[in-house]
Motif scaffolding. Structure first.
Motif, mmCIF file in Angstrom:
data_model
loop_
_atom_site.group_PDB
_atom_site.id
_atom_site.type_symbol
_atom_site.label_atom_id
_atom_site.label_comp_id
_atom_site.label_asym_id
_atom_site.label_seq_id
_atom_site.Cartn_x
_atom_site.Cartn_y
_atom_site.Cartn_z
ATOM 1 N N GLY A 18 6.173 -21.240 -35.574
ATOM 2 C CA GLY A 18 7.351 -22.269 -35.058
ATOM 3 C C GLY A 18 6.836 -23.406 -35.010
ATOM 4 N N LEU A 19 7.604 -24.568 -34.412
ATOM 5 C CA LEU A 19 7.345 -25.903 -34.148
ATOM 6 C C LEU A 19 7.532 -26.229 -32.809
ATOM 7 N N ARG A 20 6.575 -27.126 -32.401
ATOM 8 C CA ARG A 20 6.779 -27.597 -30.959
ATOM 9 C C ARG A 20 6.609 -29.093 -31.075
ATOM 10 N N PHE A 21 7.455 -29.842 -30.366
ATOM 11 C CA PHE A 21 7.185 -31.403 -30.338
ATOM 12 C C PHE A 21 7.112 -31.301 -28.715
ATOM 13 N N GLU A 22 5.975 -32.234 -28.438
ATOM 14 C CA GLU A 22 5.816 -32.547 -26.671
ATOM 15 C C GLU A 22 6.057 -34.169 -26.850
ATOM 16 N N ASN A 23 6.943 -34.431 -26.111
ATOM 17 C CA ASN A 23 6.919 -36.195 -25.841
ATOM 18 C C ASN A 23 6.544 -36.916 -27.082
ATOM 19 N N ILE A 24 7.097 -36.488 -28.008
ATOM 20 C CA ILE A 24 6.530 -37.392 -29.282
ATOM 21 C C ILE A 24 7.203 -38.665 -29.261
ATOM 22 N N LEU A 40 11.257 -37.760 -37.900
ATOM 23 C CA LEU A 40 10.851 -36.697 -37.236
ATOM 24 C C LEU A 40 10.273 -35.722 -38.164
ATOM 25 N N LEU A 41 10.870 -35.526 -39.409
ATOM 26 C CA LEU A 41 10.369 -34.539 -40.424
ATOM 27 C C LEU A 41 9.217 -34.976 -40.815
ATOM 28 N N ARG A 42 8.831 -36.212 -40.957
ATOM 29 C CA ARG A 42 7.571 -36.730 -41.560
ATOM 30 C C ARG A 42 6.348 -36.539 -40.313
ATOM 31 N N VAL A 43 6.859 -36.649 -39.220
ATOM 32 C CA VAL A 43 5.888 -36.251 -38.249
ATOM 33 C C VAL A 43 5.641 -34.776 -38.216
ATOM 34 N N ALA A 44 6.700 -33.951 -38.347
ATOM 35 C CA ALA A 44 6.626 -32.574 -38.366
ATOM 36 C C ALA A 44 5.446 -31.977 -39.751
ATOM 37 N N ALA A 45 5.615 -32.886 -40.902
ATOM 38 C CA ALA A 45 4.984 -32.659 -41.849
ATOM 39 C C ALA A 45 3.459 -32.997 -41.965
ATOM 40 N N GLN A 46 3.049 -33.903 -40.884
ATOM 41 C CA GLN A 46 2.147 -34.413 -40.699
ATOM 42 C C GLN A 46 1.554 -35.470 -41.648
ATOM 43 N N ILE A 47 2.529 -36.141 -42.115
ATOM 44 C CA ILE A 47 2.391 -37.434 -42.897
ATOM 45 C C ILE A 47 2.317 -38.522 -42.055
ATOM 46 N N VAL A 48 3.158 -38.553 -41.058
ATOM 47 C CA VAL A 48 3.183 -39.674 -39.980
ATOM 48 C C VAL A 48 2.525 -39.260 -38.850
ATOM 49 N N LYS A 49 1.458 -40.210 -38.209
ATOM 50 C CA LYS A 49 0.843 -39.644 -37.089
ATOM 51 C C LYS A 49 1.725 -40.188 -35.904
ATOM 52 N N PRO A 50 2.206 -39.455 -34.860
ATOM 53 C CA PRO A 50 2.752 -39.961 -33.739
ATOM 54 C C PRO A 50 2.045 -40.884 -32.968
ATOM 55 N N THR A 51 2.868 -42.139 -32.389
ATOM 56 C CA THR A 51 2.196 -42.950 -31.578
ATOM 57 C C THR A 51 1.625 -42.231 -30.226
ATOM 58 N N ALA A 52 2.504 -41.248 -29.846
ATOM 59 C CA ALA A 52 2.060 -40.582 -28.747
ATOM 60 C C ALA A 52 2.476 -39.198 -28.729
ATOM 61 N N GLY A 53 1.986 -38.215 -27.870
ATOM 62 C CA GLY A 53 2.663 -36.918 -27.801
ATOM 63 C C GLY A 53 2.088 -36.001 -28.867
ATOM 64 N N LYS A 54 2.539 -34.585 -28.794
ATOM 65 C CA LYS A 54 1.665 -33.741 -29.564
ATOM 66 C C LYS A 54 2.715 -32.949 -30.380
ATOM 67 N N LEU A 55 2.099 -32.407 -31.509
ATOM 68 C CA LEU A 55 2.899 -31.486 -32.365
ATOM 69 C C LEU A 55 2.094 -30.410 -32.474
ATOM 70 N N SER A 56 2.645 -29.128 -32.441
ATOM 71 C CA SER A 56 1.868 -27.844 -32.466
ATOM 72 C C SER A 56 2.706 -26.718 -33.147
ATOM 73 N N ILE A 77 10.697 -37.196 -27.886
ATOM 74 C CA ILE A 77 11.186 -36.010 -28.456
ATOM 75 C C ILE A 77 10.496 -34.819 -28.008
ATOM 76 N N SER A 78 11.128 -33.883 -27.419
ATOM 77 C CA SER A 78 10.479 -32.698 -26.802
ATOM 78 C C SER A 78 11.548 -31.496 -27.220
ATOM 79 N N PHE A 79 11.265 -30.605 -28.295
ATOM 80 C CA PHE A 79 11.718 -29.507 -28.312
ATOM 81 C C PHE A 79 11.071 -28.369 -29.096
ATOM 82 N N GLU A 80 11.544 -27.358 -28.910
ATOM 83 C CA GLU A 80 10.525 -26.200 -29.657
ATOM 84 C C GLU A 80 11.542 -25.373 -30.674
ATOM 85 N N ILE A 81 11.065 -25.070 -31.703
ATOM 86 C CA ILE A 81 11.718 -24.381 -32.883
ATOM 87 C C ILE A 81 10.966 -22.926 -33.026
ATOM 88 N N ALA A 82 11.844 -21.919 -32.647
ATOM 89 C CA ALA A 82 11.270 -20.651 -32.871
ATOM 90 C C ALA A 82 10.762 -20.050 -34.207
#
Lengths: 225, 233, 47, 224
Positions: free
Chosen positions: B10-16, B52-68, B29-34
């Motif tokens: 899945g994908l989880r955005f926490e306070n991105i 958002l897609l680039r953050v999820a792809a780990q090409i762009v580093k978010p200024t704050a928050g966590k991607l898992s 941005i906070s939501f989770e994709i199962a």
């Protein structure tokens, strides 16, 4: 604000005192006479300039590590002040060289390295004007600043070992090598004065950069509306 | 299309947060994709979908928050990275279709990259053009090779930014069928789309962005339809 | 006291450079202040 | 180990694209040739002084040519955003730099070797007997130029006026390489040739220092 005024006043007083000391306290040098009195100003500027670039390097490293805007501001400020100080070195050098050796410019290792150093930091400031986005500008210029600073010793030694094949005219052996104790004291005092002046200028420039970054944010918000 | 090799992820955005200068491209941005979901990102141009897609792809580093990536192995291997299709092809114009796939396959330690490249070329219908430089391709063919590149390492998460761009109607049908297949196999799909199409019909959930924030998140059919038709206009 | 004017020249030009740099900082600061005023006036209207 | 295998794969890509078009090789070679010819008009190539100046001119030509060559190094990765797909694919971004700088060194060395005969003929300098050491000097010098050049091209590709900016950032940085390699080459091509091992060692130290810096800070250069 109050502290900055005090720092500025202290810097000016110290610089005037250093000038007084180099004219009236320091003894006359035998071979070069009164001309040698440029030494206190010229070399003190060079040392302070080098330390400003060192500060810039440290700020660059800290920026890459911590990503705090503060270090970016410190980086530009110290680079610009370092550039001003080396400009003074590059101007007073030829003024000294002309009557001493009859030519304005000698390809002496120190002077030449200083010139390359000056060029490197001009490039650093130029790079900053050519990147719009603040974070990217901060990061890329910090990285260039790091490359530039590690280049400094390489520039110096390459010129010293390979460029000056005949021994360069010995202007001063640097403090410690046979410098008269009074001269030494006056010299160290000049170095101190120049450092305080540099610190004052860096603080002023830093406040300007801080303000500029805040205005930039405001402007972007205004444009986004 | 792809047999999954890694556990469903899945994908989880926490306070991105992503800030460019003083401007926020993404804000909190906070939501989770199962695992296994198929999500559409909707929103106007400049609403933050691509970022958002680039953050999820780990090409762009978010200024704050966590991607898992919940469900993924603790140590995310290189080939566990999402497959990402962007606005650009992300392949080399000066290499042939096959060379491109081989390059990215080898870099990501795909087993038997030559066989995998051939399999994909067949699937995206570029087999007879395998030895042509990508430079000579039409838009539709470029999009197909871009999709093939994203799939080469059998990712368990697919991030598709406007995947239908440049595809003709048969191409869109082909893409919809392929996506349905991978999604059924357990692959998580996140895509940004404009309007409704065969592809958006696959979505079970829509997330709408505006000015870098999530303004709607729905799984019900009716509001999904309205987000897709009006939200992205 | 030969070359004394060279020494003075060096000191004066050096100080001059520092002074000009300080003036440029002050100038840039005051420009920014004006800009802030302008933006402050522009922002509430934009919102 | 994945660093080395990734580097090898990427190097294969760099060489494949270059040898398909030979754009960089031909343009840099022609550029060096033009500079060598123009220099021969600026100085009198028959004289004894020319023999001393020529190696410096050769290195200056190489330096300018290289700053042309590095322009496209990272810029061409921007066309289709392939830099992003590379960063997604490799496990260590240093591999991207390593492949590029090895490729650039090879291209530079190749153009230099192509130009050496012209250099020898134009300036009447016999190099045959000193060729092995000369190639070593060309190698350590070009490696240094390529390491710094690859790093700087990653910076300049992200700025405005990049074509102008690259040489402005790169050339001052390469002062030590220019100073040392032209002197080492000059004394090597002298009537009484001396091999300045100290100079070759210095160039190697330059290479090592910048390679380490690139290894430490390279990944930040590619950040988005």
């Amino acid at each position: 604000m109050g502290k900055r005024i005090v720092l500025g006043a202290v810097a000016i007083l110290l610089v005037i005192a250093a000038a007084y000391a180099s004219f009236y306290v320091a003894p006359e040098e035998r071979t070069m006479g009164v001309l040698q009195r440029i030494f206190y100003f010229h070399v003190a500027s060079a040392w302070a300039g080098m330390d400003a670039f060192l500060l810039c390097f440290i700020a660059n490293l800290l920026y890459v590590w911590k990503r705090d805007q503060k270090y970016d501001w410190l980086g530009v400020s110290s680079a610009e002040v370092g550039l001003v100080l080396t400009t003074v070195v590059l101007i007073t050098g030829p003024i000294w060289a002309k009557p001493a050796w009859g030519i304005y410019w000698t390809w002496d290792a120190r002077l030449t390295s200083t010139f390359v150093l000056w060029l490197l930091y001009v490039s650093y400031l130029l790079l900053r004007t050519l990147i719009e986005e603040p974070e990217r500008r901060a990061l890329l210029s910090a990285l260039f600043g790091i490359f530039a600073f590690i280049d400094v010793p390489l520039v110096f030694f390459s010129i010293r070992w390979w460029r000056t094949q005949h021994p360069a005219p010995v202007i001063m052996g640097g403090p410690g090598s046979g410098l008269d104790p009074t001269m030494n004291k006056v010299f160290l005092f000049s170095v101190l004065a120049m450092h305080v002046l540099a610190a004052f200028l860096i603080v002023e420039r830093y406040m300007l950069e801080k303000m500029r970054s805040e205005v930039d944010t405001l402007r972007r918000e205004a444009e986004a509306q | 299309m792809t047999a999954l090799r890694i556990p469903p992820t899945g994908l989880r955005f926490e306070n991105i947060d992503k800030r460019y200068g003083g401007l926020f491209a993404l804000r909190r941005i906070s939501f989770e994709i199962a695992p296994g979901e198929c999500v559409v990102l909707a929103g106007r141009n400049g609403s933050g979908k691509t970022t958002l897609l680039r953050v999820a792809a780990q090409i762009v580093k978010p200024t704050a928050g966590k991607l898992s990536f919940p469900g993924a192995d603790a140590a995310l291997p290189a080939n566990g990275r999402p497959g990402y299709v962007a606005h650009t092809t992300m392949v080399y114009d000066e290499l042939t279709a096959e060379e491109n796939l081989l390059l990215f396959g080898k870099l990501q330690n795909v087993e038997n990259p030559a066989a995998r490249a051939e399999e994909l070329l067949r699937e995206v219908g570029l087999m007879e053009r395998r030895d042509s430089l990508v430079r000579t391709f039409s838009r539709g063919m470029r999009q197909r090779i871009a999709i093939a590149r994203a799939l080469i390492h059998r990712p368990s998460v697919l991030l598709f930014d406007e995947p239908a761009t440049g595809l003709d109607p048969p191409g869109i049908t082909w893409l919809a069928n392929s996506l349905r297949e991978v999604n059924r196999a357990g692959c998580t799909v996140v895509m940004s789309l404009h309007g409704e199409s065969e592809i958006s019909a696959l979505a079970t959930r829509a997330v709408q962005l505006d000015a870098g924030r999530v303004i709607a998140d729905t799984q019900s059919g009716a509001s999904l339809h309205s987000i897709l038709t009006f939200g992205s206009a | 006291m030969k070359n004394l004017n060279s020494v003075f020249e060096a000191y004066l030009i050096g100080w001059g450079v520092f002074f000009l740099f300080y003036v440029s900082i002050a100038k840039r600061t005051s420009d920014l202040r004006a800009e802030v005023e302008r933006l402050k006036n522009a922002l509430p209207r934009g919102k | 180990m994945s660093l080395l295998s990734n580097t090898a794969i990427l190097l294969d890509k760099e060489l494949r694209t270059e040898f398909r078009s030979r754009e960089l090789l031909t343009t840099t070679a022609v550029f060096i040739l033009i500079v060598l010819v123009l220099f021969s008009f600026a100085i009198n190539p028959g004289t004894e002084e020319a023999r001393q100046f020529a190696p410096g001119l050769l290195w200056l030509a190489i330096l300018f040519a290289s700053s042309l060559m590095f322009q496209s190094c990272f810029l061409r990765e921007q066309t289709n955003d392939t830099l992003s797909s590379l960063r997604l694919a490799v496990s260590d971004p240093f591999a991207i730099f390593l492949a590029k700088l090895i490729a650039n060194t090879l291209f530079l060395l190749l153009t230099e070797l192509m130009m050496l005969p012209f250099f020898a003929i134009f300036y009447n300098i016999p190099l045959w007997s000193k060729l092995p050491v000369l190639i070593l000097v060309l190698f350590v010098g070009s490696l240094g130029i390529s390491i710094a050049g690859t790093a700087i091209s990653a910076i300049s590709a992200q700025a405005r006026m990049r074509e102008l900016l690259l040489p402005l950032l790169l050339l001052p940085l390469l002062t030590p390489v220019l100073v040392v390699s032209s002197l080492v080459t000059a004394s090597l091509l002298d009537r009484e040739p001396i091999v300045q091992w100290k100079g070759i060692g210095f160039l190697a130290v330059f290479d090592l220092i910048f390679l380490t810096a690139l290894w430490l800070f390279g990944e930040y250069l590619l950040e988005e």
